[in-house]
Scaffold this active site. Structure first.
Site, PDB file in Angstrom:
ATOM      1  N   HIS A 129       9.815 -16.085 -56.917  1.00  0.00           N
ATOM      2  CA  HIS A 129       9.018 -15.524 -55.815  1.00  0.00           C
ATOM      3  C   HIS A 129       8.851 -16.537 -54.673  1.00  0.00           C
ATOM      4  CE1 HIS A 129       5.762 -18.127 -57.066  1.00  0.00           C
ATOM      5  NE2 HIS A 129       6.128 -17.828 -58.312  1.00  0.00           N
ATOM      6  N   ARG A 164       3.014 -11.819 -57.179  1.00  0.00           N
ATOM      7  CA  ARG A 164       3.800 -12.721 -56.323  1.00  0.00           C
ATOM      8  C   ARG A 164       5.295 -12.441 -56.475  1.00  0.00           C
ATOM      9  NH1 ARG A 164       1.448 -15.598 -60.574  1.00  0.00           N
ATOM     10  NH2 ARG A 164       2.583 -17.231 -61.666  1.00  0.00           N
ATOM     11  N   GLU A 172       5.578 -15.598 -65.579  1.00  0.00           N
ATOM     12  CA  GLU A 172       5.641 -17.060 -65.618  1.00  0.00           C
ATOM     13  C   GLU A 172       5.227 -17.548 -67.008  1.00  0.00           C
ATOM     14  OE1 GLU A 172       6.915 -19.556 -65.250  1.00  0.00           O
ATOM     15  OE2 GLU A 172       6.340 -20.499 -63.365  1.00  0.00           O
ATOM     16  N   HIS A 191       9.917 -16.108 -61.937  1.00  0.00           N
ATOM     17  CA  HIS A 191       9.083 -17.296 -61.726  1.00  0.00           C
ATOM     18  C   HIS A 191       9.856 -18.568 -62.076  1.00  0.00           C
ATOM     19  CE1 HIS A 191       5.514 -14.668 -61.434  1.00  0.00           C
ATOM     20  NE2 HIS A 191       6.269 -13.898 -62.190  1.00  0.00           N
TER      21      HIS A 191
HETATM   22  C1  DG2 Z   1       4.302 -22.218 -61.223  1.00  0.00           C
HETATM   23  C2  DG2 Z   1       5.320 -23.177 -61.738  1.00  0.00           C
HETATM   24  O1  DG2 Z   1       4.799 -20.951 -61.456  1.00  0.00           O
HETATM   25  O2  DG2 Z   1       4.787 -24.408 -61.802  1.00  0.00           O
HETATM   26  O3  DG2 Z   1       2.738 -21.573 -62.922  1.00  0.00           O
HETATM   27  O4  DG2 Z   1       2.159 -23.186 -61.567  1.00  0.00           O
HETATM   28  O5  DG2 Z   1       6.877 -19.997 -60.376  1.00  0.00           O
HETATM   29  O6  DG2 Z   1       4.905 -18.566 -60.762  1.00  0.00           O
HETATM   30  O7  DG2 Z   1       4.829 -20.407 -59.025  1.00  0.00           O
HETATM   31  P1  DG2 Z   1       5.370 -19.934 -60.334  1.00  0.00           P
HETATM   32  C3  DG2 Z   1       2.965 -22.348 -61.965  1.00  0.00           C
HETATM   33  P2  DG2 Z   1       5.558 -25.719 -62.297  1.00  0.00           P
HETATM   34  O8  DG2 Z   1       5.958 -25.513 -63.719  1.00  0.00           O
HETATM   35  O9  DG2 Z   1       6.715 -25.947 -61.372  1.00  0.00           O
HETATM   36  O10 DG2 Z   1       4.480 -26.777 -62.156  1.00  0.00           O
END
Ligand code: DG2
Length: 249
Positions: free
Chosen positions: A9, A60, A87, A182
């Site tokens: 996203h 997102r 994610e 994600h």
């Molecule tokens: C981010 C990835 O997820 O973080 O969960 O903080 O892709 O949904 O923005 P996304 C999060 P990192 O593993 O790169 O810290």
């Protein structure tokens, strides 16, 4: 040969604030919306169109996908949402600032929590308000399936079966597929597709809203993969993602 497009996203509000997000359903920033539009325009310029899209149940990713499909004038194609594309669950880190967490626990510990294959962040405790067990988007989960935290291995374990059972047969049927997901759920899929070693996946960072093309053979083994966007900009964006988990000097 088959071709699929993977895309993280656009920038979310918590990406901008540098907070661990995981399953928290935060929105896109204005820049994130613009990134989705730019990705759609790039895909259009390169002649891409799709028959079906897969995405998570988090806005997102959903809004980024819509932004892309709108540019392609393909808002009408089937869009399948599933929590298995969500994610990676960030456990009790969700909501914390990544640089502040690194200042408190050290860059190395935060790197382990962000990128190690099999060491999960600390889990949410029972009764934590971030444990949204009654959310209808997770109604098909079996008892105990809602994650309290996940390492990448856990994300592989819940995403790859969905790839194999649901998405892969559709790719093999000749449909042109885009997956909007994600950073870490895409790392999970890429780890499986490219058979990346556990210690090598630590170095893989996925930039926001950059279309990543995978060309696959008849058995859906990758032949090659490439980002469509400017290589220098993508390298800089990947390095910026890697640095998000470091304490500020
Ligand atoms: C981010 C990835 O997820 O973080 O969960 O903080 O892709 O949904 O923005 P996304 C999060 P990192 O593993 O790169 O810290």
């Amino acid at each position: 040969m088959y071709k699929i497009v993977l895309m993280r996203h656009g920038e979310s509000t918590w990406n901008k604030e540098n907070r661990f997000t995981g399953w928290t359903d935060v929105d896109l920033t204005e820049q994130g919306v613009a990134e989705a539009v730019a990705a759609g325009q790039l895909l259009k310029k390169e002649g891409y169109s799709f028959d079906i899209a897969y995405t998570s149940v988090l806005k997102r990713a959903n809004k980024t996908l819509n932004g892309v499909l709108e540019q392609l004038d393909q808002l009408w194609i089937p869009v399948v949402h599933h929590w298995r594309l969500n994610e990676r669950h960030y456990g009790s880190l969700q909501g914390l600032n990544k640089a502040e967490t690194a200042a408190k626990f050290g860059d190395d510990q935060v790197l382990v929590w962000r990128r190690s294959y099999d060491i999960p962040p600390p889990a949410l405790e029972e009764g934590d308000e971030r444990l949204t067990l009654n959310d209808p988007r997770y109604a098909d989960m079996k008892p105990g399936e809602f994650p309290r935290t996940e390492c990448l291995k856990d994300t592989v374990a819940r995403f790859v079966p969905y790839w194999l059972e649901t998405i892969a047969p559709v790719v093999k049927s000749g449909k042109r597929v885009i997956i909007a997901a994600h950073g870490n759920s895409l790392r999970a899929l890429i780890k499986y597709l490219d058979n990346v070693a556990d210690d090598e996946i630590v170095g893989l960072n996925i930039p926001t809203a950059q279309p990543l093309v995978y060309e696959l053979d008849a058995d859906l083994k990758p032949i090659k993969h490439y980002y469509l966007g400017d290589a220098d900009a993508i390298a800089a964006a990947m390095a910026a993602v890697a640095n998000q988990g470091k304490a500020k000097a």
